[in-house]
Design a protein around this motif. Structure first.
Motif, short mmCIF file in Angstrom:
data_model
loop_
_atom_site.label_atom_id
_atom_site.label_comp_id
_atom_site.label_asym_id
_atom_site.label_seq_id
_atom_site.Cartn_x
_atom_site.Cartn_y
_atom_site.Cartn_z
N ARG A 19 0.83 -1.21 0.00
CA ARG A 19 0.00 0.00 0.00
C ARG A 19 0.87 1.26 0.00
O ARG A 19 0.59 2.22 -0.72
CB ARG A 19 -0.93 0.00 1.22
CG ARG A 19 -1.87 1.18 1.23
CD ARG A 19 -3.04 0.95 2.15
NE ARG A 19 -2.82 1.57 3.45
CZ ARG A 19 -3.73 1.56 4.42
NH1 ARG A 19 -4.90 0.95 4.24
NH2 ARG A 19 -3.49 2.13 5.56
N ARG A 20 1.92 1.24 0.80
CA ARG A 20 2.83 2.41 0.83
C ARG A 20 3.44 2.66 -0.54
O ARG A 20 3.52 3.79 -1.00
CB ARG A 20 3.95 2.18 1.86
CG ARG A 20 3.69 2.82 3.21
CD ARG A 20 4.99 2.96 4.02
NE ARG A 20 5.63 1.67 4.23
CZ ARG A 20 5.37 0.86 5.26
NH1 ARG A 20 4.49 1.23 6.17
NH2 ARG A 20 5.99 -0.28 5.38
N ALA A 21 3.84 1.58 -1.21
CA ALA A 21 4.45 1.73 -2.53
C ALA A 21 3.43 2.28 -3.53
O ALA A 21 3.76 3.15 -4.34
CB ALA A 21 5.01 0.39 -3.00
N LEU A 22 2.21 1.78 -3.47
CA LEU A 22 1.16 2.29 -4.36
C LEU A 22 0.90 3.77 -4.07
O LEU A 22 0.74 4.58 -4.99
CB LEU A 22 -0.12 1.48 -4.22
CG LEU A 22 -0.11 0.05 -4.75
CD1 LEU A 22 -1.39 -0.68 -4.38
CD2 LEU A 22 0.08 0.02 -6.27
N ASP A 23 0.87 4.11 -2.79
CA ASP A 23 0.68 5.52 -2.39
C ASP A 23 1.76 6.41 -3.00
O ASP A 23 1.51 7.54 -3.37
CB ASP A 23 0.74 5.67 -0.86
CG ASP A 23 -0.52 5.18 -0.18
OD1 ASP A 23 -1.55 5.02 -0.88
OD2 ASP A 23 -0.48 4.92 1.04
N ALA A 24 2.97 5.85 -3.08
CA ALA A 24 4.10 6.63 -3.56
C ALA A 24 4.16 6.67 -5.09
O ALA A 24 5.09 7.23 -5.66
CB ALA A 24 5.40 6.04 -3.00
N GLY A 25 3.17 6.05 -5.73
CA GLY A 25 3.12 6.13 -7.19
C GLY A 25 4.00 5.13 -7.91
O GLY A 25 4.46 5.38 -9.03
N ALA A 26 4.23 4.01 -7.28
CA ALA A 26 5.14 3.01 -7.85
C ALA A 26 4.68 2.51 -9.22
O ALA A 26 3.49 2.32 -9.45
CB ALA A 26 5.25 1.83 -6.89
N ARG A 27 5.67 2.31 -10.10
CA ARG A 27 5.41 1.57 -11.33
C ARG A 27 5.35 0.10 -10.91
O ARG A 27 6.30 -0.43 -10.34
CB ARG A 27 6.53 1.80 -12.34
CG ARG A 27 6.59 3.24 -12.86
CD ARG A 27 7.90 3.51 -13.54
NE ARG A 27 9.01 3.35 -12.61
CZ ARG A 27 10.30 3.45 -12.96
NH1 ARG A 27 10.63 3.68 -14.21
NH2 ARG A 27 11.25 3.32 -12.05
N THR A 28 4.21 -0.53 -11.19
CA THR A 28 3.94 -1.82 -10.56
C THR A 28 3.94 -2.97 -11.57
O THR A 28 3.30 -2.88 -12.62
CB THR A 28 2.57 -1.77 -9.85
OG1 THR A 28 2.60 -0.68 -8.91
CG2 THR A 28 2.27 -3.06 -9.12
N VAL A 29 4.66 -4.02 -11.22
CA VAL A 29 4.60 -5.27 -11.98
C VAL A 29 4.11 -6.36 -11.03
O VAL A 29 4.67 -6.55 -9.95
CB VAL A 29 5.97 -5.65 -12.56
CG1 VAL A 29 5.91 -7.03 -13.22
CG2 VAL A 29 6.45 -4.60 -13.56
N VAL A 30 3.06 -7.02 -11.45
CA VAL A 30 2.51 -8.13 -10.68
C VAL A 30 2.92 -9.41 -11.37
O VAL A 30 2.74 -9.54 -12.59
CB VAL A 30 0.97 -8.02 -10.60
CG1 VAL A 30 0.38 -9.24 -9.93
CG2 VAL A 30 0.55 -6.74 -9.87
N VAL A 31 3.46 -10.34 -10.63
CA VAL A 31 3.83 -11.63 -11.21
C VAL A 31 2.79 -12.66 -10.79
O VAL A 31 2.63 -12.94 -9.60
CB VAL A 31 5.24 -12.06 -10.77
CG1 VAL A 31 5.62 -13.40 -11.41
CG2 VAL A 31 6.26 -10.99 -11.13
N GLY A 32 2.08 -13.19 -11.76
CA GLY A 32 1.03 -14.16 -11.47
C GLY A 32 -0.34 -13.52 -11.58
O GLY A 32 -0.65 -12.57 -10.88
N ALA A 33 -1.18 -14.05 -12.51
CA ALA A 33 -2.51 -13.47 -12.73
C ALA A 33 -3.58 -14.26 -11.99
O ALA A 33 -4.68 -14.45 -12.48
CB ALA A 33 -2.81 -13.41 -14.22
#
Lengths: 63, 405
Positions: B135-149
């Motif tokens: 959540r903190r990373a998302l708050d900070a505007g992180a470019r996000t890669v999710v591994v596993g759908a």
């Protein structure tokens, strides 16, 4: 016994409906509908399980 | 019943329900609740849902309720390390806990990406601490890669899109969720990502997660390089049975139990994600990672452990839900593969209902935004409905809907 729903907590997951389908139903919009506010003796066990089984702890039984 | 000692290992939903059920059943002896995490028992489904959107996550019960009302000794932040079923003892931290009845509810731990140990910005999503970091990373505007759908990864992607962030999901298999909902419906669920603007890449693996101390990029097996400040691995979970090595319990993708959740060792029962038990409803062993079964098994395991002479089987139609981009996916039963038929809506739309056939039996149902239908199918499955009954019910629903229009 009377069923109290905390509408701020309920998200319509529907476990209550599967345990006591005569009392609870989730509608098309995903909102819980109480089919009856008072609980008959026949429904009581199912409603007790529904109160215990609610993931958001949105249900209470009151005398 | 006093004088006997009841020990619960695992302080999440199943463990908490075990403690509560023990007291409800009238047990008045000492109870010890041992948990690896330092936190009081809390609810996990919101971790990848409302919590990522900013909601609070209160503990299930306050400390005083657990200690005073339920009379449980809390041993938190202390992982159990060994079980001796002959002596009847659990080792945790520096202590040894004797039991007369034991419930094992140590859950599962998230699989991690190889070679990412110590790399900041790489997370799984299983615990409160994980979720806080994401959540903190998302708050900070992180470019996000999710591994596993899978479901967890998809919920993280959904949370990122809700904040207007770009997000990429990398899925090794050509179609996501095949094991959970089958090929056709896996593809139908995956379409939600594309529609929401998530960049879903299937059939490609992760070659390496790179960065100097903190993650900077994800290198894929097709040569693509994705810039990333946050990498969330949603690549499944494995039952937390490491501490049971040498205990004599049968371990095979979980603690193997009979239909009463009995492990075979005197007084020892298992519940929740760690338990692989015989589900009489489908006549087979299964291990579920679902909220409903964890809660119910916790209670059943406790009652059975405290009164084995009248142990009751635990029989259930599995149920799980997942929230993506404001849509709700719900599944009941088992994803049988004999036939999958869409009986309402369409796989490309915002609403569908699909039924799963096993032999001539209705075995499962999947809905997207079908909240008013899903539990009716759960009822049918629980009553052992034939496939034809499922189809007839679906037909009646469609006719009723037509009349309303």
């Amino acid at each position: 016994m009377k069923i109290i729903v905390d509408w701020n907590r309920c998200t319509g997951l529907g476990i209550c409906e599967s345990l006591a389908p005569g009392v609870f139903e989730v509608d098309d919009a995903g909102d819980l509908v109480l089919l009856s506010e008072t609980v008959s003796d026949g429904d009581l066990e199912g409603v007790r399980q529904a109160v215990e089984g609610c993931p958001t702890e949105a249900l209470r039984l009151e005398p | 019943m006093s004088g006997r000692r009841f020990v619960v290992v695992g302080a999440s939903l199943a463990g908490l329900r075990a403690v509560e059920a023990a007291r409800k059943s009238g047990f008045d002896g000492p109870i010890t609740l041992i948990g690896a995490e330092p936190h009081l028992p809390y609810d996990r489904p919101p971790l990848s849902k409302a919590f990522l959107d900013g909601a609070d996550l209160p503990a299930f019960r306050g400390e005083e309720v657990l200690r005073d009302e339920l009379g449980a000794e809390l041993v938190l932040g202390t992982a159990a390390t060994a079980l001796d079923t002959t002596a009847g003892t659990v080792h945790a931290g520096e202590r040894e806990f004797g039991y007369d009845a034991l419930v094992i509810a140590t859950g599962a731990r998230a699989r991690t990406l190889q070679g990412t140990d110590g790399l900041r910005g790489v997370h799984t999503l299983r615990t409160r601490d994980d979720a806080q970091a994401v959540r903190r990373a998302l708050d900070a505007g992180a470019r996000t890669v999710v591994v596993g759908a899978g479901f967890i990864g998809s919920e993280v992607a959904s949370a990122a899109r809700k904040r207007g962030r770009d997000v990429t999901i990398v899925e090794a298999l050509p179609t996501p969720l095949v094991r959970a909902v089958g090929q056709t419906m896996g593809a139908a669920c995956a379409a939600l990502h594309t529609r929401a603007g998530t960049d879903l890449r299937c059939g490609v693996g992760v070659e390496a997660v790179e960065g100097a101390g903190t993650v900077e990029r994800v290198r894929l097996t097709d040569g693509t390089v994705l810039a990333a400040d946050l990498v969330v691995a949603g690549i499944g979970a494995v039952p937390a049975t490491g501490w049971l090595a040498g205990s004599g319990l049968t371990l095979d993708d979980g603690v193997v139990c009979d239909e009463t959740l009995f492990t075979g060792a005197p007084g020892v029962y298992a519940a929740g994600d760690v338990a692989r038990w015989h589900n009489p409803m489908f006549g087979r062993h299964m291990r579920l990672e679902h909220w409903t079964s964890a809660a119910e098994q916790g209670a059943v395991a406790a009652r059975n452990a405290l009164d084995p002479a009248v142990a009751k089987p635990y029989s259930t139609v599995p149920y799980f839900w997942s929230d993506w981009y404001g849509s709700r996916i719900q599944f009941v039963g088992v994803p049988a593969t004999d036939e999958v038929r869409v009986v309402d809506g369409g796989p490309g739309g915002d609403h569908f209902v699909a039924l799963y056939r096993e032999g001539d039996r209705l075995a499962g149902a999947l809905t997207l935004n079908g909240q008013t239908q899903i539990m009716k199918y759960r009822g049918l499955i629980a009553r052992g409905a034939a496939w034809t009954q499922g189809l007839e019910f679906a037909g009646r629903r469609r006719s009723a809907a037509m009349e309303r229009v």
